[in-house]
Write a protein that holds these residues in place. Structure first.
Motif, short mmCIF file in Angstrom:
data_model
loop_
_atom_site.label_atom_id
_atom_site.label_comp_id
_atom_site.label_asym_id
_atom_site.label_seq_id
_atom_site.Cartn_x
_atom_site.Cartn_y
_atom_site.Cartn_z
N ALA A 114 -2.92 30.33 42.06
CA ALA A 114 -1.96 29.49 41.35
C ALA A 114 -2.61 28.23 40.80
N ALA A 115 -2.05 27.77 39.70
CA ALA A 115 -2.45 26.48 39.13
C ALA A 115 -1.62 25.38 39.77
N THR A 116 -2.07 24.14 39.62
CA THR A 116 -1.29 23.00 40.07
C THR A 116 -0.50 22.45 38.89
N GLY A 117 0.54 21.72 39.20
CA GLY A 117 1.32 21.11 38.14
C GLY A 117 2.48 21.97 37.70
N ALA A 118 3.21 21.46 36.72
CA ALA A 118 4.41 22.14 36.24
C ALA A 118 4.03 23.35 35.40
N ALA A 119 4.89 24.36 35.46
CA ALA A 119 4.67 25.56 34.66
C ALA A 119 4.91 25.27 33.19
N PRO A 120 4.17 25.90 32.30
CA PRO A 120 4.41 25.71 30.87
C PRO A 120 5.78 26.25 30.46
N THR A 121 6.35 25.65 29.44
CA THR A 121 7.67 26.08 28.97
C THR A 121 7.57 27.02 27.77
N THR A 122 6.37 27.22 27.27
CA THR A 122 6.15 28.18 26.19
C THR A 122 5.19 29.26 26.66
N LEU A 123 5.24 30.40 25.99
CA LEU A 123 4.41 31.54 26.36
C LEU A 123 2.93 31.23 26.20
N VAL A 124 2.14 31.61 27.21
CA VAL A 124 0.68 31.53 27.14
C VAL A 124 0.14 32.95 27.14
N ALA A 125 -0.70 33.29 26.17
CA ALA A 125 -1.35 34.60 26.11
C ALA A 125 -2.84 34.35 25.93
N GLN A 126 -3.53 34.13 27.05
CA GLN A 126 -4.92 33.72 27.05
C GLN A 126 -5.84 34.91 27.32
N PRO A 127 -6.69 35.30 26.35
CA PRO A 127 -7.67 36.35 26.64
C PRO A 127 -8.66 35.91 27.72
N LEU A 128 -8.92 36.80 28.66
CA LEU A 128 -9.97 36.59 29.65
C LEU A 128 -11.18 37.45 29.35
N ILE A 129 -10.93 38.62 28.77
CA ILE A 129 -11.97 39.52 28.26
C ILE A 129 -11.49 40.01 26.91
N THR A 130 -12.34 39.93 25.91
CA THR A 130 -11.99 40.44 24.59
C THR A 130 -12.60 41.81 24.40
N GLY A 131 -11.75 42.82 24.24
CA GLY A 131 -12.21 44.19 24.08
C GLY A 131 -12.70 44.46 22.67
N THR A 132 -13.14 45.68 22.45
CA THR A 132 -13.72 46.07 21.16
C THR A 132 -12.87 47.09 20.42
N GLY A 133 -11.67 47.40 20.94
CA GLY A 133 -10.82 48.38 20.31
C GLY A 133 -9.98 47.79 19.18
N ASP A 134 -9.12 48.62 18.63
CA ASP A 134 -8.23 48.16 17.57
C ASP A 134 -7.16 47.22 18.13
N PRO A 135 -6.66 46.31 17.31
CA PRO A 135 -5.59 45.42 17.77
C PRO A 135 -4.31 46.19 18.10
N VAL A 136 -3.63 45.77 19.13
CA VAL A 136 -2.36 46.37 19.53
C VAL A 136 -1.30 46.05 18.49
N THR A 137 -0.47 47.03 18.16
CA THR A 137 0.64 46.82 17.24
C THR A 137 1.97 47.00 18.00
N ALA A 138 3.03 46.44 17.43
CA ALA A 138 4.31 46.35 18.13
C ALA A 138 4.93 47.71 18.43
N GLU A 139 4.63 48.72 17.60
CA GLU A 139 5.28 50.02 17.78
C GLU A 139 4.51 50.96 18.69
N GLN A 140 3.39 50.52 19.25
CA GLN A 140 2.56 51.42 20.04
C GLN A 140 3.04 51.55 21.49
N THR A 141 2.58 52.65 22.12
CA THR A 141 2.75 52.84 23.55
C THR A 141 1.45 52.44 24.23
N LEU A 142 1.54 51.57 25.22
CA LEU A 142 0.36 51.04 25.90
C LEU A 142 0.15 51.71 27.25
N THR A 143 -1.11 51.85 27.63
CA THR A 143 -1.48 52.19 28.99
C THR A 143 -2.24 50.99 29.54
#
Length: 315
Positions: free
Chosen positions: A205-234
């Motif tokens: 856990a982090a310290t401090g107050a939770a953010p009020t907006t969405l955070v989408a932080q890459p930790l590893i950047t893959g080499t595949g195609d970008p995900v699209t909204a209509e796809q099924t993910l595994t």
């Protein structure tokens, strides 16, 4: 296990419903006129024996790779339980537990033997072969690519017919189990993630107050195609609350989750679109993008959720 879906459906079952038009694992939801709705529960032993005999009377003809000609023993054709039967062995590679199968199939209406729908003219459906698929999993593990099988769906209401799906496995792919790519150093103030030798994450856990907006932080950047909204993910993922309380993990289940991105909470939909396949993403999801003011299983109301998501495949 708590999934990131707003509805209470097993994700592998959801994937099966999409890919095969049938749900063989327990899940909610039905439709009076939709051949892809969930079937009724299994019948008694005597009924099941009669249903098996009825399925044995179905003939499937035609060359591999082409839409088969399916003849029912009589019409109307009815069964009261889900029956899975391999009708033709394949000649390709042996199918293994956990692989992603590409499947083409036709659905036949038991009312008159007509074709209700077919995927032979388009792209094959994809389904992850896990134990969530029940008898289908048992029957297909150890078969070979190219195998054809029959799955029955009992009527969903008094006015519905039985549906018979005849499917062919056109490929079987072993997916990666973890993200691979270029590591990214996240900014300070977020929960931290440590990976063991197998790539299993631990969230601190982090310290401090939770953010009020969405955070989408890459930790590893893959080499595949970008995900699209209509796809099924595994994916494999870990979920904790903002205070570090662990909620669930597919890593502990020993099998990834698979679902349409359009079916999950807004934090996933907004945070994963555009991320390359193969990536690992830290999602910090405020209540408005998660489950809101209502509690969900072990998740309290108004919770900020912390996910570590490994995007293994997108179709």
């Amino acid at each position: 296990m708590r999934r990131p879906t707003p509805a209470r459906r097993g994700l592998a079952a959801t994937a099966l419903a999409l890919a095969l038009g049938l749900t063989l694992a327990a899940c909610s939801g039905s439709s009076d006129d939709d051949p892809s709705a969930s079937p009724t529960p299994s019948a008694t032993s005597a009924e099941d024996t009669a249903d098996q005999a009825a399925v044995d009377g179905i003939t499937v003809e035609g060359d591999a790779g082409a839409a088969p000609t399916v003849t029912l023993p009589s019409t109307p054709f009815n069964v009261s339980s889900v029956i899975v039967k391999v009708v033709e062995p394949g000649t390709g590679d042996t199918i293994e537990d956990g692989q992603q199968l590409a499947i083409k199939s036709v659905i036949i209406s038991g009312a008159d033997g007509s074709v209700a729908t077919s995927t032979y003219t388009g792209e094959p459906d994809k389904v992850l072969l896990t134990s969530d698929l029940g008898d289908l999993h048992k029957k297909l593990v150890g078969q070979k690519v190219g195998a054809r099988f029959v799955v029955t769906q009992p009527p969903q209401s008094a006015t519905d017919p039985t549906y018979v799906r005849v499917a062919e496995i056109v490929s079987a792919e072993t997916l990666p189990t973890r993200a691979t790519g270029t590591a990214v150093k996240p900014p300070a103030g977020l929960p931290t993630v440590a990976l063991d030798a197998e790539g299993v994450p631990t969230i601190t856990a982090a310290t401090g107050a939770a953010p009020t907006t969405l955070v989408a932080q890459p930790l590893i950047t893959g080499t595949g195609d970008p995900v699209t909204a209509e796809q099924t993910l595994t994916v494999n993922y870990d979920l904790a609350l903002w205070d570090g309380t662990k909620v669930t993990s597919t890593w502990e289940d020993g099998k990834p989750a698979q679902f349409p991105l359009s079916s999950v909470i807004p934090g996933w939909q907004e945070g994963l679109v555009g991320k390359p396949v193969g990536s690992q993403v830290l999602l910090v999801v405020p209540p408005a993008k998660g489950y809101g003011a209502k509690a969900s299983d072990t998740i309290p109301a108004n919770s900020t959720l912390v996910y570590v998501v490994d995007i293994l495949a997108a179709e």
